[in-house]
Write an enzyme that holds these catalytic residues in place. Structure first.
Site, PDB file in Angstrom:
ATOM      1  N   CYS A 114       0.710  -1.168  -0.041  1.00  0.00           N
ATOM      2  CA  CYS A 114       0.053  -0.005  -0.007  1.00  0.00           C
ATOM      3  C   CYS A 114       0.890   1.398   0.025  1.00  0.00           C
ATOM      4  O   CYS A 114       0.551   2.219  -0.569  1.00  0.00           O
ATOM      5  CB  CYS A 114      -0.856  -0.009   1.278  1.00  0.00           C
ATOM      6  SG  CYS A 114      -0.092  -0.559   2.746  1.00  0.00           S
ATOM      7  N   HIS A 169      -2.916   6.280   4.597  1.00  0.00           N
ATOM      8  CA  HIS A 169      -1.628   6.509   5.033  1.00  0.00           C
ATOM      9  C   HIS A 169      -1.051   7.725   4.663  1.00  0.00           C
ATOM     10  O   HIS A 169      -1.376   8.292   3.477  1.00  0.00           O
ATOM     11  CB  HIS A 169      -0.887   5.402   4.173  1.00  0.00           C
ATOM     12  CG  HIS A 169      -0.878   3.729   4.684  1.00  0.00           C
ATOM     13  ND1 HIS A 169      -1.696   3.595   5.859  1.00  0.00           N
ATOM     14  CD2 HIS A 169      -0.553   2.581   4.210  1.00  0.00           C
ATOM     15  CE1 HIS A 169      -1.846   2.245   6.121  1.00  0.00           C
ATOM     16  NE2 HIS A 169      -0.978   1.698   5.158  1.00  0.00           N
TER      17      HIS A 169
END
Ligand code: A2P
Length: 358
Positions: A133, A264
């Site tokens: 990710c 994130h």
């Protein structure tokens, strides 16, 4: 002749990413003729909705892939190691969200905005890997800068949300934060001593997902530690950037788990061969596929997880020239780790597969 619809299996359908894969297939009108929802025996018989219809979750077995065209896997590396080859053998093309096959030279590792043509290599193993990710969002932001100015070196620090670890981690963070907040009766009229005293009680809080408490804490520890002192998550960013974007780029990473739910954030510093001013970088980023430039500090506009959560784009802001070197830039990059960092990227790969290859 092109098929009108494809039989799609979601492995890990009950998990955070699997669940999102189902939603993304639905939202992007992926031509699904039949959906197969797979998880552990614990979830067997549970019902999940796809396009308003209830489907039973089935236990994943070696025989789950008969007639399945595409398998989206997100049930952990061990499950992919065991079942992706069975699926591939049965003629199913696997898009694997785990780290297990990413660095296999016979498995393409793909971010559609960066290296879509690598998908052509899929027949070697019938498996395509979805990158980590943190790597995905960083490379969506850096590809256009690399094309314009050749990146020589990347220094990245990440601030990764607990949803990247899965549902158990979300629950652990929520429970710990709640317990601390409820037990800490402190107001600004009290001294800091009493706050320290109160927090001391939580130093050794019971944890089951992370090695330390994550409630009100940052853990510079994602995945396992390797012999070189880096974590595997950090080395994934190094290895995967080489495979996806350019093996000559030097990368160093520090990955940190922070108590946020979704999204994130990354502080990314790049050194380039050619000089790019911050304004030139902004212009390039404003036209880049998958990027939303959000960079107006005077109006307090910069990427936030609250703005990126639930969105397909990767947000980039705080674009600055690095004043410590001749050709360098600093960026703040935020994306939804469950969406672009996992489920969306996997479905985008599947979309290219059906548009160009099957
Ligand atoms: P289950 O819900 O039946 O345990 P998350 O990362 O959000 O925790 O989700 C993990 C996903 O992987 C879930 O869908 C989970 O199913 C699935 N999973 C875990 N272990 C297995 C297994 N042995 N076989 C198949 N799926 C599994």
């Amino acid at each position: 002749m092109k098929k009108e619809g494809y039989k799609v299996a979601v492995v890990g359908a009950t998990g955070a990413v699997g669940n999102m894969m189902i939603k993304v297939l639905e939202r992007r009108l992926f031509p699904v003729s039949e959906i197969v929802l797979l998880a552990s025996g614990r979830s067997s018989g549970r019902k999940m909705k796809f396009k308003g219809v209830d489907y039973p979750v089935q236990e994943l077995t070696e025989n789950s892939f008969e007639g399945v065209d595409i398998g989206l896997f997100s049930a952990g590396g061990g499950i992919s190691a065991k079942f992706a080859p069975c699926a591939a053998q049965a003629g199913c093309i696997v898009v694997d969200n785990t780290a297990h096959f990413r660095m296999d030279p016979e498995v393409p590792l793909v971010v559609p905005e960066v290296n879509p043509d690598d998908i052509a290599q899929y027949p070697k193993k019938n498996i395509i890997a979805n990158p980590n990710c943190s790597t995905i969002q960083m490379l969506v932001a850096l590809k256009p800068i690399h094309d314009a100015a050749r990146i020589k070196r990347i220094v990245v620090s990440t601030y990764q949300s607990v949803s990247g670890t899965g549902k158990d981690a979300i629950e652990e963070m929520l429970n710990q934060s709640r317990e601390i907040a409820q037990a800490t009766q402190w107001s600004k009229d009290d001294g800091l001593d009493s706050l320290w005293e109160s927090l001391r009680n939580f130093k050794t809080m019971k944890t089951s997902v992370y090695p330390h408490r994550i409630g009100y804490e940052c853990l510079p520890h994602i995945d396992v530690f390797l012999e070189n002192g880096y974590t595997k998550e950090e080395m994934k960013m190094v290895w995967e950037t080489g495979k996806i974007l350019d093996p000559t780029i030097k990368v160093t990473a520090t990955t940190v788990r922070v108590p946020t739910f979704f999204g994130h954030s990354e502080s990314v510093n790049v050194e380039t061969e050619k000089k790019l001013t911050a304004q030139q970088a902004r212009e390039i980023l404003s036209k880049a596929p998958g990027v939303k430039l959000w960079d107006d500090p005077g109006k307090n506009r910069y990427p936030l997880t609250a703005l990126a959560a639930g969105e397909d784009f990767t947000m980039v802001g705080r674009v600055r020239e690095d004043t410590s070197i001749e050709n360098g830039l600093n960026l703040w990059v935020v994306s939804d780790n469950i969406l672009k960092g996992a489920a969306l990227n996997a479905v985008q790969i599947a979309e290219i597969l059906i548009q160009k290859y099957i």
